[in-house]
Design an enzyme around this catalytic site. Structure first.
Site, PDB file in Angstrom:
ATOM      1  N   TYR A 191      -5.851  -6.759 -16.021  1.00 60.65           N
ATOM      2  CA  TYR A 191      -5.233  -5.734 -15.164  1.00 60.65           C
ATOM      3  C   TYR A 191      -3.802  -6.148 -14.820  1.00 60.65           C
ATOM      4  O   TYR A 191      -2.855  -5.367 -14.988  1.00 60.65           O
ATOM      5  CB  TYR A 191      -6.061  -5.542 -13.901  1.00 60.65           C
ATOM      6  CG  TYR A 191      -5.499  -4.527 -12.930  1.00 60.65           C
ATOM      7  CD1 TYR A 191      -5.732  -3.170 -13.089  1.00 60.65           C
ATOM      8  CD2 TYR A 191      -4.731  -4.931 -11.838  1.00 60.65           C
ATOM      9  CE1 TYR A 191      -5.217  -2.234 -12.187  1.00 60.65           C
ATOM     10  CE2 TYR A 191      -4.214  -4.016 -10.938  1.00 60.65           C
ATOM     11  CZ  TYR A 191      -4.461  -2.666 -11.118  1.00 60.65           C
ATOM     12  OH  TYR A 191      -3.949  -1.748 -10.222  1.00 60.65           O
ATOM     13  N   SER A 224       1.618  -2.259  -9.966  1.00 65.99           N
ATOM     14  CA  SER A 224       0.795  -2.911  -8.947  1.00 65.99           C
ATOM     15  C   SER A 224       1.541  -4.165  -8.507  1.00 65.99           C
ATOM     16  O   SER A 224       2.376  -4.692  -9.260  1.00 65.99           O
ATOM     17  CB  SER A 224      -0.558  -3.287  -9.560  1.00 65.99           C
ATOM     18  OG  SER A 224      -1.219  -4.226  -8.748  1.00 65.99           O
TER      19      SER A 224
HETATM   20  P1  NDP Z   1      -9.343   5.234  -9.247  1.00 66.70           P
HETATM   21  O1  NDP Z   1     -10.241   4.331  -9.988  1.00 66.70           O
HETATM   22  O2  NDP Z   1      -9.762   5.741  -7.918  1.00 66.70           O
HETATM   23  O3  NDP Z   1      -8.935   6.477 -10.173  1.00 66.70           O
HETATM   24  C1  NDP Z   1      -8.505   6.233 -11.487  1.00 66.70           C
HETATM   25  C2  NDP Z   1      -8.402   7.534 -12.229  1.00 66.70           C
HETATM   26  O4  NDP Z   1      -8.083   7.217 -13.604  1.00 66.70           O
HETATM   27  C3  NDP Z   1      -9.688   8.319 -12.233  1.00 66.70           C
HETATM   28  O5  NDP Z   1      -9.392   9.697 -12.099  1.00 66.70           O
HETATM   29  C4  NDP Z   1     -10.277   8.017 -13.599  1.00 66.70           C
HETATM   30  O6  NDP Z   1     -11.105   9.048 -14.125  1.00 66.70           O
HETATM   31  C5  NDP Z   1      -9.009   7.893 -14.430  1.00 66.70           C
HETATM   32  N1  NDP Z   1      -9.288   7.149 -15.654  1.00 66.70           N
HETATM   33  C6  NDP Z   1      -9.816   5.922 -15.759  1.00 66.70           C
HETATM   34  N2  NDP Z   1     -10.010   5.608 -17.038  1.00 66.70           N
HETATM   35  C7  NDP Z   1      -9.611   6.692 -17.769  1.00 66.70           C
HETATM   36  C8  NDP Z   1      -9.613   6.996 -19.146  1.00 66.70           C
HETATM   37  N3  NDP Z   1     -10.107   6.142 -20.053  1.00 66.70           N
HETATM   38  N4  NDP Z   1      -9.128   8.193 -19.550  1.00 66.70           N
HETATM   39  C9  NDP Z   1      -8.663   9.078 -18.645  1.00 66.70           C
HETATM   40  N5  NDP Z   1      -8.659   8.853 -17.317  1.00 66.70           N
HETATM   41  C10 NDP Z   1      -9.150   7.667 -16.880  1.00 66.70           C
HETATM   42  O7  NDP Z   1      -7.957   4.434  -9.120  1.00 66.70           O
HETATM   43  P2  NDP Z   1      -6.765   4.575  -8.051  1.00 66.70           P
HETATM   44  O8  NDP Z   1      -6.579   5.984  -7.688  1.00 66.70           O
HETATM   45  O9  NDP Z   1      -6.968   3.546  -7.026  1.00 66.70           O
HETATM   46  O10 NDP Z   1      -5.538   4.047  -8.950  1.00 66.70           O
HETATM   47  C11 NDP Z   1      -4.606   4.907  -9.557  1.00 66.70           C
HETATM   48  C12 NDP Z   1      -3.501   4.035 -10.115  1.00 66.70           C
HETATM   49  O11 NDP Z   1      -2.890   3.293  -9.056  1.00 66.70           O
HETATM   50  C13 NDP Z   1      -3.991   3.014 -11.143  1.00 66.70           C
HETATM   51  O12 NDP Z   1      -3.044   2.908 -12.182  1.00 66.70           O
HETATM   52  C14 NDP Z   1      -4.046   1.723 -10.339  1.00 66.70           C
HETATM   53  O13 NDP Z   1      -3.884   0.607 -11.160  1.00 66.70           O
HETATM   54  C15 NDP Z   1      -2.884   1.914  -9.381  1.00 66.70           C
HETATM   55  N6  NDP Z   1      -2.945   1.125  -8.160  1.00 66.70           N
HETATM   56  C16 NDP Z   1      -3.928   1.379  -7.220  1.00 66.70           C
HETATM   57  C17 NDP Z   1      -3.975   0.652  -6.053  1.00 66.70           C
HETATM   58  C18 NDP Z   1      -5.015   0.886  -5.006  1.00 66.70           C
HETATM   59  O14 NDP Z   1      -5.050   0.139  -3.990  1.00 66.70           O
HETATM   60  N7  NDP Z   1      -5.860   1.902  -5.126  1.00 66.70           N
HETATM   61  C19 NDP Z   1      -2.982  -0.417  -5.777  1.00 66.70           C
HETATM   62  C20 NDP Z   1      -1.999  -0.592  -6.830  1.00 66.70           C
HETATM   63  C21 NDP Z   1      -2.004   0.162  -7.962  1.00 66.70           C
HETATM   64  P3  NDP Z   1     -12.657   9.109 -13.718  1.00 66.70           P
HETATM   65  O15 NDP Z   1     -12.689   9.326 -12.235  1.00 66.70           O
HETATM   66  O16 NDP Z   1     -13.147  10.278 -14.494  1.00 66.70           O
HETATM   67  O17 NDP Z   1     -13.246   7.809 -14.121  1.00 66.70           O
END
Ligand code: NDP
Length: 261
Positions: A176, A163
């Site tokens: 985070y 990030s």
């Molecule tokens: P979301 O919150 O939309 O999705 C996150 C995913 O991770 C979900 O599928 C969730 O599952 C899963 N997850 C969360 N906790 C667990 C756990 N304990 N075990 C297994 N799976 C888990 O996030 P994004 O798609 O936005 O983000 C994806 C990545 O990109 C992250 O690492 C984030 O930090 C990074 N990022 C995102 C940005 C953005 O603007 N969106 C910017 C910069 C980085 P469930 O749906 O079942 O909870």
């Protein structure tokens, strides 16, 4: 559909070939929603057999169904809550991967949680530990568990999702931000450890602002329509998983300023 991902960026000199990931075996964490779900469907549309790991089975099954409809690939659903990851917790997963596919070619660490947005001095310790568990410790443990499978590939790619706040600290992003700095460090250490053998390449990817549930939680007053979708970011994910990035390791990538090589 996902073969059209590059349509928005016609300026590219080098669009991704259709069979880019043909037969590749790629594990995606957090594959049930957001960027991870899009990446899994995107990899499958380019020919990869994807292993969908996440905590909510119904979401993973929905992505699985979409992939089966859209492609002729062989996806697998692995419900797993990384908050509960214990040492050796994914040994069975490695056994399944080796038995079913023989090797692992790609590992996209995408799952993550936001935690609280408060000053460090007020950060709740339980929340801190949970963020560190999911965003860092489980990433280390899963990587370690999968390395024997990755070494069975001729050219494997590990991608850690970072990030912008994991590259330059910013007020109130707490655990985070710290967890993403840790990811950057973990990637550098692993890249250095694996570089000589030349099989496993390791890089970090900052997708930048993307229209997902996490982004909406981080910026509740933002208009989601002002953001790019995950589909718009897939070029870099494809590059890092595809053959074009073989030999590229230990580097930090950002969707915002990446240009095809
Ligand atoms: P979301 O919150 O939309 O999705 C996150 C995913 O991770 C979900 O599928 C969730 O599952 C899963 N997850 C969360 N906790 C667990 C756990 N304990 N075990 C297994 N799976 C888990 O996030 P994004 O798609 O936005 O983000 C994806 C990545 O990109 C992250 O690492 C984030 O930090 C990074 N990022 C995102 C940005 C953005 O603007 N969106 C910017 C910069 C980085 P469930 O749906 O079942 O909870």
């Amino acid at each position: 559909m996902y073969k059209q991902l590059s349509e928005a960026r016609k300026k590219w000199a080098q669009p991704m070939p259709d069979g880019l990931l043909e037969g590749q075996i790629i594990l995606v964490t957090g594959a049930g929603a957001g960027i991870g779900a899009t990446a899994a469907r995107c990899f499958a549309s380019f020919g990869a057999n994807v292993i969908l790991l996440g905590r909510t089975q119904s979401k993973l099954e929905s992505v699985y169904d979409q992939i089966k409809q859209e492609t002729a690939t062989d996806p697998v659903v692995v419900p797993y809550d990384l908050a509960n990851y214990l040492d050796g917790g994914c040994n069975e997963l490695l056994d399944m991967i080796i038995e079913h596919y023989g090797r692992l070619d790609g590992l996209l660490h995408n799952a993550g949680i936001l935690g609280d947005k408060v000053p460090l001095e007020h950060y709740n310790l339980d929340t801190w530990n949970k963020v560190m568990q999911i965003n860092v410790s489980a990433v280390h443990a899963l990587t370690s568990a999968m390395l024997p499978g990755l070494r069975k590939s001729t050219a494997a790619s590990v991608v850690f999702t970072s990030s912008s706040v994991g590259r330059h600290g910013r007020a109130y992003w707490g655990a985070y931000a710290v967890s993403k700095f840790a990811i950057e460090g973990m990637a550098q250490v692993l890249a250095d450890e694996t570089e000589q053998a030349g099989i496993v390449r390791v890089n970090t990817l900052n997708p930048g602002a993307t229209k997902t549930a996490m982004r909406a939680a981080a910026y509740p007053n933002e208009d989601p329509e002002s953001l790019q979708c995950a589909e718009d970011k897939m070029d870099l994910y494809l590059y890092l998983m595809g053959k074009q990035s073989i030999g590229v390791t230990g580097r930090q990538f950002s969707s915002a300023n990446w240009e095809p090589i």
